[in-house]
Design a protein around this motif. Structure first.
Motif, PDB file in Angstrom:
ATOM      1  N   VAL A  73       0.819  -1.214   0.000  1.00  0.00           N
ATOM      2  CA  VAL A  73       0.000   0.000   0.000  1.00  0.00           C
ATOM      3  C   VAL A  73       0.854   1.266   0.000  1.00  0.00           C
ATOM      4  N   GLU A  74       1.960   1.258   0.751  1.00  0.00           N
ATOM      5  CA  GLU A  74       2.727   2.500   0.873  1.00  0.00           C
ATOM      6  C   GLU A  74       3.407   2.918  -0.432  1.00  0.00           C
ATOM      7  N   ARG A  75       3.430   1.997  -1.407  1.00  0.00           N
ATOM      8  CA  ARG A  75       4.088   2.375  -2.653  1.00  0.00           C
ATOM      9  C   ARG A  75       3.096   2.507  -3.810  1.00  0.00           C
ATOM     10  N   TYR A  99       1.225  14.750   6.894  1.00  0.00           N
ATOM     11  CA  TYR A  99       1.995  13.521   7.100  1.00  0.00           C
ATOM     12  C   TYR A  99       2.410  12.848   5.794  1.00  0.00           C
ATOM     13  N   GLY A 100       1.479  12.757   4.865  1.00  0.00           N
ATOM     14  CA  GLY A 100       1.780  12.132   3.574  1.00  0.00           C
ATOM     15  C   GLY A 100       2.863  12.892   2.825  1.00  0.00           C
ATOM     16  N   MET A 103       6.192  12.148   4.316  1.00  0.00           N
ATOM     17  CA  MET A 103       6.675  10.840   3.861  1.00  0.00           C
ATOM     18  C   MET A 103       7.293  10.936   2.469  1.00  0.00           C
TER      19      MET A 103
ATOM     20  N   ALA B 166       0.172   3.892   6.301  1.00  0.00           N
ATOM     21  CA  ALA B 166       0.739   3.181   5.149  1.00  0.00           C
ATOM     22  C   ALA B 166       0.198   3.760   3.845  1.00  0.00           C
ATOM     23  N   GLY B 169       2.072   6.534   2.572  1.00  0.00           N
ATOM     24  CA  GLY B 169       3.432   6.278   2.118  1.00  0.00           C
ATOM     25  C   GLY B 169       4.420   5.924   3.217  1.00  0.00           C
ATOM     26  N   ALA B 170       3.942   5.664   4.442  1.00  0.00           N
ATOM     27  CA  ALA B 170       4.873   5.378   5.529  1.00  0.00           C
ATOM     28  C   ALA B 170       5.299   3.906   5.508  1.00  0.00           C
ATOM     29  N   SER B 171       6.600   3.679   5.628  1.00  0.00           N
ATOM     30  CA  SER B 171       7.131   2.312   5.681  1.00  0.00           C
ATOM     31  C   SER B 171       6.842   1.727   7.062  1.00  0.00           C
TER      32      SER B 171
END
Lengths: 344, 263
Positions: A73-75, A99-100, A103, B166, B169-171
């Motif tokens: 999901v994060e990618r 926050y996004g 990141m 997540a 974009g957080a790992s």
């Protein structure tokens, strides 16, 4: 961005088939709603698109020309609005929205500028410094949307974004959300069990039941031309008229009706607004309930079919409970659909 | 306030209970400050004994503090990820593990110490080093840390919060750092204070594990009771109080705060 799902399915380790092999494509900038009762697999489908659930082998998820199936999901660069909003209680509104961007390792000044821009767009400036716990439900919903949209995701995914709100607020926020989503000009998929919500917000609706997509189409198409009894019942609450069809005549308990086509082996559906109460009607029934709804009355009539059927009556006065009344249904308003096959 | 007999009774019982708790403490503290205990307060008040305690047992005090800090670091390093893992994967296996970690609570410290001695007693370097006591303290305090963090983590929708992070974009590591740890903070704080307080006050285990060169604060206390003048032992109690009471109060405050969040 366009989204394309091919042969996407999900089977849980215990053997439950949450989603049967599904094909779905969503065009650029299109807002699609996944509509269905709880347990129909709509949230599973959304979570598969987001990357929060791993689909069965053989499933493929394409974002434009990228196969994102193996990406976590994060990618995937998707924005997600959760049913419970999942706002971070340890951060302020501003920090949540930023926050996004943090990141993505953008410089501080740019984060500030982009957060301010999104705050403006969602009319959240007065609350920017507040703690999440100091916000109302409607404000939280907007913060969740702002947070999802701030990193400029490829696609926006919303999981029952309005269901945590109380009924009065839901109505206004529905329109607001429809306007905002179009303002963002982003491909969006949102899951709901509320047909009014789906109709109000989506360009296209996919009706789901028992892990499969039964029909996709514009809200008008689904309402006017449902392809299955389930869609007719779920979208616009059509009622089935159970009786015996002989050629183009349908014999009911309360009289005979003319059908627009031969009706053997078909289920006949009608909507409450097409059931007209008037002296010249060929059907006869007894008034069971009368509900005053402001602009109209909703009248429950028994004796025409084994179930009570509803009629939307727009007159100044309504018949009384216990009255015998005549009812007419125009043939062109009847929907003939193939008999319900058990999909479970 | 004194109108009804019931109220007077309540007050009397409360005062009696307080007296029962406080009188021995006051007596002990006074004994530590009296010039000669057998002559009583009339012999005058002095800090002589406190100073003597410091001269005799300063090493014990520092060792205890050092042990408490080391123990805190260890329980944090083990306990935080453990609590996180248990919270993220609820199920019968997690319950079982949680119970297993909590075993040292139910087993007497002496038995635990005996087991450690049987297993490691022959490893001379380890047996004689402060890390041997540390192992005992970590075993004994770990359940408090894990449970304290777990209670807070169980009260928040951790899974969805992490999914939210997540999707932005957080790992996994960033999610742990930015979401899990800050939201678990009240539990971490309450757990930390409990661990430090317990480690400083722990006697059972430590008494079995210590060597003559490694006396912790409570072991020193026992030693002073056994071999010193009563005044010195009492002054030692005073020192112990001064160290432990602020910690206890902070612990109360922190666990009350953690409980508010859990509700």
């Amino acid at each position: 961005m366009t989204l394309r799902l091919t042969h996407t399915a999900k089977t849980y380790p215990d053997g439950t088939k949450a989603l049967l092999p599904t094909e779905l494509s969503v065009g650029k900038g299109e807002i699609v709603s996944l509509l269905g009762p709880s347990g129909c697999g709509k949230t599973t489908l959304l979570r598969i698109i987001a990357g929060l659930e791993t689909p069965d082998a053989g499933s493929e998820i394409w974002f434009d020309n990228d196969n994102v199936t193996p990406l976590p999901v994060e990618r995937r660069q998707v924005g997600m609005v959760f049913q419970s909003y999942a706002l971070f209680p340890n951060m302020s509104v501003r920090a949540n929205i930023g926050y996004g961007l943090k990141m993505q390792q953008l410089p501080k000044s740019e984060i500030e500028a982009r957060v301010t821009e999104v705050l403006d767009m969602c009319q959240l400036q007065p609350f920017a410094a507040r703690a999440i716990t100091a916000l109302s439900g409607g404000q939280r919903q907007r913060v969740a949307l702002a947070r999802a949209i701030a990193p400029r995701p490829r696609m926006l995914l919303l999981d029952e974004p309005l269901s945590a709100l109380d009924a009065s607020l839901r109505g206004t926020l529905r329109e607001e959300l429809a306007v905002l989503l179009r303002e963002f000009d982003i491909t969006a998929i949102f899951v709901t069990h509320d047909q009014d919500e789906a109709m109000a917000i989506a360009d296209r609706v996919a009706v789901m039941c028992h892990g499969r997509v039964l029909q996709t189409g514009t809200p008008e198409e689904l309402y006017r031309n449902p392809k299955s009894p389930f869609v007719a019942g779920f979208v616009g609450n059509a009622m089935s008229l159970r009786g015996k069809a002989d050629g183009t005549t349908l014999y009911l308990d309360g009289g005979a009706l003319t059908l627009p086509a031969r009706g053997e082996g078909q289920t006949v559906f009608v909507r409450a607004e097409d059931v007209c109460i008037g002296d010249d009607g060929p059907l006869r029934g007894k008034v069971e309930t009368v509900t005053f709804l402001g602009t109209h009355y909703k009248i429950g009539i028994s004796g025409i079919t084994p179930d009570t059927i509803a009629s939307i009556h727009a007159g100044q006065s309504a018949p009384k409970v216990g009255d015998m009344i005549n009812v007419a249904i125009k043939p062109e308003t009847l929907m003939l659909l193939p008999q319900e096959v058990d999909v479970a | 306030m004194f109108k009804s007999k019931v109220k007077i009774m309540q007050l009397a019982v409360t005062l009696l209970a307080c007296a029962f708790l406080f009188v021995p403490i006051i007596m002990s503290v006074l004994a530590g400050l009296t010039a000669n205990y057998f002559k009583g307060i009339s012999s005058g008040l002095t800090f002589k004994w406190v100073i003597e305690v410091w001269e005799l047992y300063a090493n014990s005090i520092f060792l205890s503090m050092w042990l408490a800090i080391a123990c805190l670091v260890c329980t944090l390093i083990i306990g935080l990820p453990a609590a996180y893992g248990l919270a993220r994967h609820p199920g019968w296996l997690s319950r079982l593990l949680e119970e297993f970690i909590s075993l040292p609570l139910a087993i007497p410290g002496l038995a635990l110490a005996l087991a450690l001695l049987q297993l490691y007693g022959s490893m001379k370097g380890f047996r004689a080093s402060w890390t041997f006591i540390l192992v005992g303290h970590v075993l004994y305090t770990l359940p408090f840390m894990v449970r304290s963090i777990l209670a807070v983590l169980a009260s928040i929708d951790l899974k969805t919060l992490e999914e939210g992070a997540a999707s932005l974009g957080a790992s996994p590591w960033q999610r742990f750092r930015d979401i899990v740890v800050p939201n678990a903070m009240p539990g971490i704080l309450a757990g930390s204070l409990t661990v430090v307080t317990l480690s400083i006050g722990e006697f059972n285990l430590t008494w079995m594990l210590h060597t003559p060169y490694l006396k912790t604060l409570p072991v020193g206390l026992a030693d002073s009771y056994a071999s010193m003048r009563l005044e010195i032992a009492s002054a030692y109690t005073l020192v112990f109080f001064v160290l432990i009471v602020p910690l206890l109060m902070a612990m109360q405050w922190a666990s009350a705060r953690a409980q508010r969040i859990t509700q």
